[in-house]
Write a protein that holds these residues in place. Structure first.
Motif, PDB file in Angstrom:
ATOM      1  N   SER A  42      23.810  -1.335  34.590  1.00 30.54           N
ATOM      2  CA  SER A  42      24.854  -1.792  33.356  1.00 30.54           C
ATOM      3  C   SER A  42      26.140  -1.351  33.528  1.00 30.54           C
ATOM      4  N   VAL A  43      26.333  -0.110  34.236  1.00 34.47           N
ATOM      5  CA  VAL A  43      27.600   0.649  34.435  1.00 34.47           C
ATOM      6  C   VAL A  43      28.138   0.545  35.796  1.00 34.47           C
ATOM      7  N   THR A  44      27.636  -0.381  36.616  1.00 34.41           N
ATOM      8  CA  THR A  44      27.877  -0.398  37.825  1.00 34.41           C
ATOM      9  C   THR A  44      28.847  -1.587  38.057  1.00 34.41           C
ATOM     10  N   TYR A  45      30.130  -1.646  38.622  1.00 34.20           N
ATOM     11  CA  TYR A  45      30.851  -3.141  38.876  1.00 34.20           C
ATOM     12  C   TYR A  45      31.403  -2.993  40.284  1.00 34.20           C
ATOM     13  N   PHE A  46      30.960  -4.157  40.769  1.00 33.54           N
ATOM     14  CA  PHE A  46      31.270  -4.765  41.905  1.00 33.54           C
ATOM     15  C   PHE A  46      32.697  -5.635  42.204  1.00 33.54           C
ATOM     16  N   PRO A  47      33.207  -5.959  43.063  1.00 30.75           N
ATOM     17  CA  PRO A  47      34.213  -6.843  42.834  1.00 30.75           C
ATOM     18  C   PRO A  47      34.130  -8.194  42.481  1.00 30.75           C
ATOM     19  N   ASN A  48      32.703  -8.650  42.573  1.00 33.88           N
ATOM     20  CA  ASN A  48      32.810  -9.798  42.147  1.00 33.88           C
ATOM     21  C   ASN A  48      32.045 -10.042  40.672  1.00 33.88           C
ATOM     22  N   THR A  49      32.225  -8.998  40.083  1.00 32.74           N
ATOM     23  CA  THR A  49      31.676  -8.989  38.753  1.00 32.74           C
ATOM     24  C   THR A  49      33.103  -9.173  37.742  1.00 32.74           C
ATOM     25  N   THR A  50      32.914  -9.783  36.627  1.00 32.14           N
ATOM     26  CA  THR A  50      34.035 -10.358  35.782  1.00 32.14           C
ATOM     27  C   THR A  50      34.739  -8.794  35.291  1.00 32.14           C
ATOM     28  N   SER A  51      33.851  -7.745  35.041  1.00 35.21           N
ATOM     29  CA  SER A  51      34.519  -6.688  34.445  1.00 35.21           C
ATOM     30  C   SER A  51      35.042  -5.732  35.548  1.00 35.21           C
ATOM     31  N   TYR A  52      35.103  -6.155  36.799  1.00 30.31           N
ATOM     32  CA  TYR A  52      35.428  -4.877  37.885  1.00 30.31           C
ATOM     33  C   TYR A  52      37.256  -4.699  37.716  1.00 30.31           C
ATOM     34  N   ILE A  53      37.822  -5.893  37.646  1.00 30.46           N
ATOM     35  CA  ILE A  53      39.401  -5.617  37.815  1.00 30.46           C
ATOM     36  C   ILE A  53      39.558  -4.906  36.339  1.00 30.46           C
ATOM     37  N   PRO A  54      39.272  -5.642  35.116  1.00 26.02           N
ATOM     38  CA  PRO A  54      39.691  -4.739  34.018  1.00 26.02           C
ATOM     39  C   PRO A  54      39.353  -3.222  33.712  1.00 26.02           C
ATOM     40  N   ILE A  55      38.142  -2.771  34.503  1.00 28.98           N
ATOM     41  CA  ILE A  55      37.809  -1.429  34.413  1.00 28.98           C
ATOM     42  C   ILE A  55      38.527  -0.607  35.396  1.00 28.98           C
ATOM     43  N   LEU A  56      38.943  -1.223  36.838  1.00 28.66           N
ATOM     44  CA  LEU A  56      39.703  -0.599  37.523  1.00 28.66           C
ATOM     45  C   LEU A  56      40.906  -0.492  36.955  1.00 28.66           C
ATOM     46  N   HIS A  57      41.715  -1.379  36.392  1.00 26.78           N
ATOM     47  CA  HIS A  57      42.914  -1.132  35.884  1.00 26.78           C
ATOM     48  C   HIS A  57      43.212  -0.608  34.534  1.00 26.78           C
ATOM     49  N   PHE A  75      32.816  -0.142  44.829  1.00 32.07           N
ATOM     50  CA  PHE A  75      32.406  -0.378  43.695  1.00 32.07           C
ATOM     51  C   PHE A  75      32.794   0.736  42.562  1.00 32.07           C
ATOM     52  N   ILE A  76      32.326   0.570  41.446  1.00 34.58           N
ATOM     53  CA  ILE A  76      32.865   1.601  40.358  1.00 34.58           C
ATOM     54  C   ILE A  76      31.632   1.779  39.490  1.00 34.58           C
ATOM     55  N   VAL A  77      31.343   3.236  39.387  1.00 35.77           N
ATOM     56  CA  VAL A  77      30.249   3.459  38.488  1.00 35.77           C
ATOM     57  C   VAL A  77      30.985   4.185  37.260  1.00 35.77           C
ATOM     58  N   ALA A  78      30.628   3.734  35.922  1.00 36.04           N
ATOM     59  CA  ALA A  78      31.129   4.395  34.729  1.00 36.04           C
ATOM     60  C   ALA A  78      30.248   5.030  34.030  1.00 36.04           C
ATOM     61  N   PRO A  79      29.885   6.352  34.562  1.00 38.73           N
ATOM     62  CA  PRO A  79      28.551   7.005  33.975  1.00 38.73           C
ATOM     63  C   PRO A  79      28.384   7.153  32.477  1.00 38.73           C
ATOM     64  N   THR A  80      27.249   6.932  32.009  1.00 39.04           N
ATOM     65  CA  THR A  80      26.788   7.275  30.619  1.00 39.04           C
ATOM     66  C   THR A  80      25.983   8.381  30.597  1.00 39.04           C
ATOM     67  N   HIS A  81      25.512   8.736  31.759  1.00 34.02           N
ATOM     68  CA  HIS A  81      24.397   9.788  31.788  1.00 34.02           C
ATOM     69  C   HIS A  81      24.500  10.656  33.112  1.00 34.02           C
ATOM     70  N   ILE A  82      24.172  11.881  33.004  1.00 35.49           N
ATOM     71  CA  ILE A  82      24.620  12.738  34.085  1.00 35.49           C
ATOM     72  C   ILE A  82      23.858  12.334  35.339  1.00 35.49           C
ATOM     73  N   SER A  83      22.733  11.579  35.310  1.00 31.20           N
ATOM     74  CA  SER A  83      22.075  11.220  36.585  1.00 31.20           C
ATOM     75  C   SER A  83      22.691   9.972  37.359  1.00 31.20           C
ATOM     76  N   HIS A  84      23.877   9.264  36.656  1.00 26.90           N
ATOM     77  CA  HIS A  84      24.427   8.368  37.130  1.00 26.90           C
ATOM     78  C   HIS A  84      25.533   9.132  38.147  1.00 26.90           C
TER      79      HIS A  84
END
Length: 532
Positions: A42-57, A75-84
């Motif tokens: 739920s906090v991992t974003y690949f280029p083909n996901t709609t949130s990827y560019i907004p998260i990146l920018h 890809f981008i991971v936006a951790p919410t937990h240290i295990s991420h």
């Protein structure tokens, strides 16, 4: 050898472009190595996901790195937990990806979110807990928090405590602290990292370490040596400092016609020796007045005391500025934070919780240290060069006080006694286009070159948090000591060697690397043996 080294990265790019199996494999790896109670998908974003560019920018603070040709993460991971964070490290190693660690996105040259090698971003913005404990005068603050959120949390609990960090509220704590962040109380209390008591870091093996577990060498290294060379710093334990219930601020401007040359010249002798509760910054810019070019000097100040005492200090030590009571504004420390961040007097402190309240710009910054006063003739030459170039701005930040009392080896940040002031060079622009950008970059570099006779030498020092790739970068792969020393000694002086020792010990394979990361002697030696 070169072809074999490139093939793994090329194959990843081709697979990512052609299908989803690699994405699936990466996500499977991330899920396998993270806590299932906090689904990493739920906090991992690949280029083909709609949130990827907004998260990146959303945390690119320099528009120079938003162009279509800027390299993007796989890809981008936006951790919410240290295990991420642990999973991101383990899986980036498995897939031979570099990792970029971003907290607030204020890395001026984009090194926290851009790479020329295949990479992923661990974006810390969701990890923003701030836990204030007034009983022992400490705070645990996550790296993804902003300075504004830290200040807001402190002020909610107390009117007599503060913290000596920066003046831009949207800067992320992680990068600010690990680069030796400073603010307008540094002459009284030193740097932010001079008040760090503990930290939590995830190392290259995915281990979670506190100060005791990481050891004093690594704890030393992350307090000003740039945390991204050593691991992902999750959170920091800091010691609060006392502030009076009433502080005083002022802004006074002088142009050349109003005697700015004499006042700035005198400021060089006064600002580092005056009352250590007084910080007077000077911002110099070329402007036009009645159709004529001139230089405007803005004197911005914070005084840890009341207006009456401030006027007395200024009258005794710096009468040349001509400060009078009407120039002074008394307020709480937290309101002074807003004043210094250019919010109108009376603005709600809740504005400190806003992360994106001003439009981003194209920009470039550089830095220098001045150890001998520049003569009036020298200043007049600087004014002429600034009026010729028009756009670059100089910001002068005084040293002295507590900064001169702390050893330059106490933490990796070495710029202590012997420095009169630091210069920040700045140029901003709004126009798009590579040619336009190169023109502005040329302007700031020409001013930097002009200042060479007036600044520190052997080395010509720079400030890590004013990241500047012009002073040198590592080449691809594992940098050698000699290669990294070109820029490393400018940031760290004699502390560079100890940072290399720490890096070699805690990350021998040089997993955490980027264009200005501390090199590992073990990795460089291994590379040399392989090439032979």
């Amino acid at each position: 050898m070169l072809v074999s080294a490139i093939l793994p990265f090329l194959s990843i790019f081709l697979l990512m472009a052609a299908s989803d199996p690699v994405e699936d494999a990466i996500l499977q790896c991330l899920s396998l190595h993270s806590d299932p109670s906090y689904p990493i998908s739920s906090v991992t974003y690949f280029p083909n996901t709609t949130s990827y560019i907004p998260i990146l920018h959303s945390y690119i603070r320099n528009l120079r790195f938003t162009s279509p040709t800027t390299p993007k993460p796989l890809f981008i991971v936006a951790p919410t937990h240290i295990s991420h964070i642990q999973a991101s490290i383990i899986c980036c190693k498995s897939f031979q990806l570099q990792i970029r660690i971003r907290s607030g996105g204020h890395d001026y040259d984009g090194l926290s979110y851009v790479s020329r090698s295949p990479f992923a971003i661990t974006d810390m913005f969701m990890m923003r807990s701030v836990e204030v404990n007034l009983e022992d005068e400490t705070v645990w603050v996550d790296s993804g928090s902003t300075i504004g959120e830290l200040y807001h949390a402190i002020a909610e609990r107390s009117k007599v405590y503060g913290f000596p960090a920066g003046v831009c509220h949207s800067v992320g704590v992680g990068g600010h602290f690990s680069g030796g962040g400073y603010g307008n109380m540094m002459r009284k209390f030193g740097l932010s990292v001079d008040h760090v008591l503990d930290a939590m870091i995830v190392d290259a093996e995915g281990r979670i370490l506190d100060r005791k577990q990481m050891g004093e060498d690594l704890f030393w290294g992350i307090r000003g040596g740039g945390g991204a060379s050593f691991g992902v710093i999750v959170s920091w334990k800091i010691k609060l400092v006392p502030v009076p219930e009433v502080v005083t601020v002022f802004r006074v401007q002088k142009t050349l016609e109003q005697g700015a040359t004499d006042v700035v010249h005198r400021w060089q002798y006064v600002a580092g020796n005056i009352h250590d509760g007084l910080f007077i910054r000077v911002v110099l810019s070329a402007v036009k007045r009645k159709g004529q070019k001139t230089i405007r000097a803005k004197f911005n100040a914070l005084f840890l005391g009341n207006a009456q005492d401030l006027v007395r200090v200024m009258s005794d030590s710096f009468p040349e500025l001509g400060l009078v009571g009407e120039d002074c504004i008394e307020m709480s420390w937290i309101d002074s934070v807003l004043f210094w961040d250019n919010f109108p007097v009376g603005t709600s402190v809740d504005v400190l919780l806003q992360r994106h309240d001003t439009p981003e710009k194209f920009l470039k910054k550089k830095s220098d240290y001045v150890q001998q006063p520049v003569s009036k003739t020298g200043l007049e030459g600087v004014w002429s060069k600034m009026m010729e170039l028009e756009k670059p701005v100089l910001t002068l930040n005084p040293y002295g006080g507590r900064m001169g009392e702390i050893s330059e080896m106490e933490v990796p940040f070495p710029h202590r006694a012997g420095n009169l002031y630091k210069i920040q060079y700045s140029v901003n622009w709004k126009e798009e286009g590579e040619d336009v950008g190169n023109r502005y970059l040329d302007l700031i570099r020409r001013l930097y070159d002009y200042m060479t006779p007036y600044v520190s030498k052997s080395p010509r020092s720079s400030y890590l948090n004013y990241r500047d790739v012009d002073i040198g970068v590592n080449g691809p792969g594992n940098a050698t000591y000699e290669e990294a020393r070109v820029w490393g000694e400018k940031y760290f002086k004699r502390n560079f060697d100890r940072l290399v020792e720490v890096k070699t010990k805690v990350d021998p394979s040089n997993f955490f690397r980027y264009e200005q990361s501390i090199p590992s002697l073990a990795a460089a030696l291994s590379l040399g043996i392989m090439s032979e």
